[in-house]
Design a protein around this motif. Sequence first.
Motif, PDB file in Angstrom:
ATOM      1  N   SER A 173       0.820  -1.069  -0.073  1.00 14.29           N
ATOM      2  CA  SER A 173       0.010  -0.159  -0.044  1.00 14.29           C
ATOM      3  C   SER A 173       0.951   1.399  -0.086  1.00 14.29           C
ATOM      4  N   SER A 174       2.024   1.183   0.331  1.00 14.97           N
ATOM      5  CA  SER A 174       3.034   2.517   0.272  1.00 14.97           C
ATOM      6  C   SER A 174       3.406   2.726  -1.125  1.00 14.97           C
ATOM      7  N   VAL A 175       3.092   1.926  -2.149  1.00 20.66           N
ATOM      8  CA  VAL A 175       3.422   2.255  -3.438  1.00 20.66           C
ATOM      9  C   VAL A 175       2.630   3.440  -4.022  1.00 20.66           C
ATOM     10  N   PRO A 176       3.263   4.438  -4.521  1.00 23.34           N
ATOM     11  CA  PRO A 176       2.606   5.464  -4.799  1.00 23.34           C
ATOM     12  C   PRO A 176       1.556   5.348  -6.191  1.00 23.34           C
ATOM     13  N   ALA A 177       0.240   6.092  -5.862  1.00 25.42           N
ATOM     14  CA  ALA A 177      -0.654   5.747  -7.144  1.00 25.42           C
ATOM     15  C   ALA A 177      -0.309   6.429  -8.519  1.00 25.42           C
ATOM     16  N   ALA A 178      -0.660   6.178  -9.389  1.00 21.65           N
ATOM     17  CA  ALA A 178      -0.314   6.620 -10.811  1.00 21.65           C
ATOM     18  C   ALA A 178      -0.671   7.996 -10.745  1.00 21.65           C
ATOM     19  N   ILE A 179       0.226   8.865 -11.467  1.00 20.93           N
ATOM     20  CA  ILE A 179      -0.114  10.164 -11.445  1.00 20.93           C
ATOM     21  C   ILE A 179      -1.078  10.597 -12.600  1.00 20.93           C
ATOM     22  N   PRO A 180      -2.064  11.320 -12.581  1.00 19.21           N
ATOM     23  CA  PRO A 180      -2.899  11.534 -13.851  1.00 19.21           C
ATOM     24  C   PRO A 180      -2.339  12.283 -14.798  1.00 19.21           C
ATOM     25  N   PRO A 181      -2.593  12.057 -15.969  1.00 27.68           N
ATOM     26  CA  PRO A 181      -1.980  12.759 -17.019  1.00 27.68           C
ATOM     27  C   PRO A 181      -2.483  14.046 -17.219  1.00 27.68           C
ATOM     28  N   PRO A 182      -1.705  15.099 -17.670  1.00 22.17           N
ATOM     29  CA  PRO A 182      -2.479  16.342 -17.890  1.00 22.17           C
ATOM     30  C   PRO A 182      -3.394  16.510 -18.912  1.00 22.17           C
ATOM     31  N   VAL A 183      -4.352  17.355 -18.621  1.00 22.18           N
ATOM     32  CA  VAL A 183      -5.554  17.346 -19.696  1.00 22.18           C
ATOM     33  C   VAL A 183      -5.368  18.621 -20.619  1.00 22.18           C
ATOM     34  N   ILE A 184      -5.407  18.537 -21.649  1.00 20.47           N
ATOM     35  CA  ILE A 184      -5.301  19.908 -22.647  1.00 20.47           C
ATOM     36  C   ILE A 184      -6.649  19.878 -23.393  1.00 20.47           C
ATOM     37  N   GLN A 185      -7.289  21.079 -23.371  1.00 24.84           N
ATOM     38  CA  GLN A 185      -8.561  21.486 -24.169  1.00 24.84           C
ATOM     39  C   GLN A 185      -7.883  22.067 -25.188  1.00 24.84           C
ATOM     40  N   THR A 329       9.524  -0.994 -33.567  1.00 20.90           N
ATOM     41  CA  THR A 329       9.005  -2.195 -32.854  1.00 20.90           C
ATOM     42  C   THR A 329       7.983  -1.987 -32.033  1.00 20.90           C
ATOM     43  N   TRP A 330       8.461  -0.878 -31.073  1.00 22.19           N
ATOM     44  CA  TRP A 330       7.130  -0.737 -29.975  1.00 22.19           C
ATOM     45  C   TRP A 330       6.671   0.618 -29.985  1.00 22.19           C
ATOM     46  N   HIS A 331       5.867   1.129 -28.981  1.00 22.70           N
ATOM     47  CA  HIS A 331       5.546   2.457 -28.627  1.00 22.70           C
ATOM     48  C   HIS A 331       6.085   2.629 -27.291  1.00 22.70           C
ATOM     49  N   LEU A 332       7.047   3.190 -26.952  1.00 20.89           N
ATOM     50  CA  LEU A 332       7.504   3.663 -25.610  1.00 20.89           C
ATOM     51  C   LEU A 332       7.504   5.093 -25.387  1.00 20.89           C
ATOM     52  N   PRO A 333       6.309   5.558 -24.687  1.00 22.93           N
ATOM     53  CA  PRO A 333       6.197   6.736 -24.337  1.00 22.93           C
ATOM     54  C   PRO A 333       6.802   7.354 -23.171  1.00 22.93           C
ATOM     55  N   THR A 334       7.185   8.610 -23.101  1.00 23.85           N
ATOM     56  CA  THR A 334       7.856   9.215 -21.934  1.00 23.85           C
ATOM     57  C   THR A 334       7.159  10.262 -21.570  1.00 23.85           C
ATOM     58  N   PHE A 335       5.973  10.721 -22.286  1.00 25.00           N
ATOM     59  CA  PHE A 335       5.138  11.709 -22.102  1.00 25.00           C
ATOM     60  C   PHE A 335       3.892  11.331 -22.912  1.00 25.00           C
ATOM     61  N   VAL A 336       2.668  11.331 -22.114  1.00 28.50           N
ATOM     62  CA  VAL A 336       1.278  11.280 -22.528  1.00 28.50           C
ATOM     63  C   VAL A 336       0.413  12.512 -21.932  1.00 28.50           C
ATOM     64  N   ALA A 337      -0.757  12.711 -22.573  1.00 31.94           N
ATOM     65  CA  ALA A 337      -1.589  13.454 -22.117  1.00 31.94           C
ATOM     66  C   ALA A 337      -2.922  13.371 -22.872  1.00 31.94           C
ATOM     67  N   GLU A 338      -4.105  13.676 -22.036  1.00 29.64           N
ATOM     68  CA  GLU A 338      -5.262  13.567 -22.619  1.00 29.64           C
ATOM     69  C   GLU A 338      -5.612  14.835 -23.198  1.00 29.64           C
ATOM     70  N   VAL A 339      -6.212  14.772 -24.448  1.00 31.42           N
ATOM     71  CA  VAL A 339      -6.413  16.055 -25.189  1.00 31.42           C
ATOM     72  C   VAL A 339      -8.072  15.845 -25.368  1.00 31.42           C
ATOM     73  N   LYS A 340      -8.680  16.905 -24.960  1.00 32.94           N
ATOM     74  CA  LYS A 340     -10.162  17.074 -25.068  1.00 32.94           C
ATOM     75  C   LYS A 340     -10.587  17.695 -26.696  1.00 32.94           C
ATOM     76  N   PRO A 341     -11.451  17.226 -27.252  1.00 29.67           N
ATOM     77  CA  PRO A 341     -11.474  17.813 -28.617  1.00 29.67           C
ATOM     78  C   PRO A 341     -11.960  19.183 -28.421  1.00 29.67           C
ATOM     79  N   ALA A 342     -11.723  19.955 -29.763  1.00 29.59           N
ATOM     80  CA  ALA A 342     -12.182  21.343 -29.675  1.00 29.59           C
ATOM     81  C   ALA A 342     -13.708  21.537 -29.853  1.00 29.59           C
ATOM     82  N   ARG A 343     -14.197  22.360 -28.813  1.00 25.22           N
ATOM     83  CA  ARG A 343     -15.586  22.646 -28.979  1.00 25.22           C
ATOM     84  C   ARG A 343     -16.204  23.922 -30.041  1.00 25.22           C
TER      85      ARG A 343
END
Length: 343
Positions: A173-185, A329-343
């Motif tokens: 239980s001492s293992v840190p939780a995942a960090i939420p990705p940044p959100v981009i609008q 060969t693989w997809h090895l990301p060092t950065f990811v974000a959540e992108v919300k579609p343009a409104r």
Amino acid sequence: MKNPVMIVLLSTLMPMAMAQDGGVYFSHKNWEIACDNTHTCRAAGYSDEDESSGSVLLTRLAGPGTALSGEVVLTEMVADEVAPAEKLTLWINNKPAGALTAAEEGYWRLSASQIRSLIKAVKGSSKVEFKGGATAFVLSGEGAAAVMLKMDDVQGRIGTPGALVKQGNRPESSVPAAIPPPVIQAVKISKAQERPLTAPEIAALRPKLLATLEQDECDLMQPSEDRDEELMMLTPLSGNHAVISALCWRAAYNEGQAYWVIDNALAESPVLVTTSGTDYSEGVISYSHKGRGLGDCWGTASWVWDGQAFRQESKATTGMCRYIHLGGTWHLPTFVAEVKPAR
């Protein structure tokens, strides 16, 4: 001039205007690991470099109690055309350890028990093979322990029962939780077309653009009597902003465009986004660069316009250059974000 391709492919924390903190990349001998900004980690192992027969990918989400998933791919880059494997079996110390499950074409999945056996084997001196292809894929253990220790370290697992290398009695239980990705609008982009900057505009802007760069960073933007005037383009964004692009550097099989944000009147100071871009389209700046001319390894990244700045959306490589797949060969990301579609 700096080697721009090496900067793009090997630097995991390349400073860029408006980019957010990246993840971690580490390699040792025949293994590598990429952990993104959420602390999801992906470790890839390969055969010895002179064999280039396949690769294994171990993926683990951050957080307590998460399990690893495992995939295997065999090389497609062989001298003679051969039929793809119809069955692939894991062998450890010359004993079968079960058949893998076929996934998308050319890829195979390891079971939980096979992953445990594989990890134990590559941390030691056991022989790990995958049989069923044109030739056996012998997975190297060189570098595996160091890479798995790095995964434990990034995810805060050292000393816990779930650690891959240094287990202990520290509570899971001492293992840190995942960090939420940044959100981009994302925002809607102007319909106006790009246009070339005029010679007077270039003359006025060049000192401002060069001031955002390191010395000799963009050799093709420096004034020169030996080549024609550079073509710089301006593309309206949203509101009072625009993108300026200019060819920055050329290498043997890649080139990089520099991209800046500036006001439509061209009066304010430009803000540099990247000097390694290869494309701009509908509010997204991106790059895709080969690690070598063959095209079996790539580096990619992208930034999304949110109405005020270009925010980093992604950064990744396709793994080591090991003659396995054209396109990587693989997809090895060092950065990811959540992108919300343009409104």
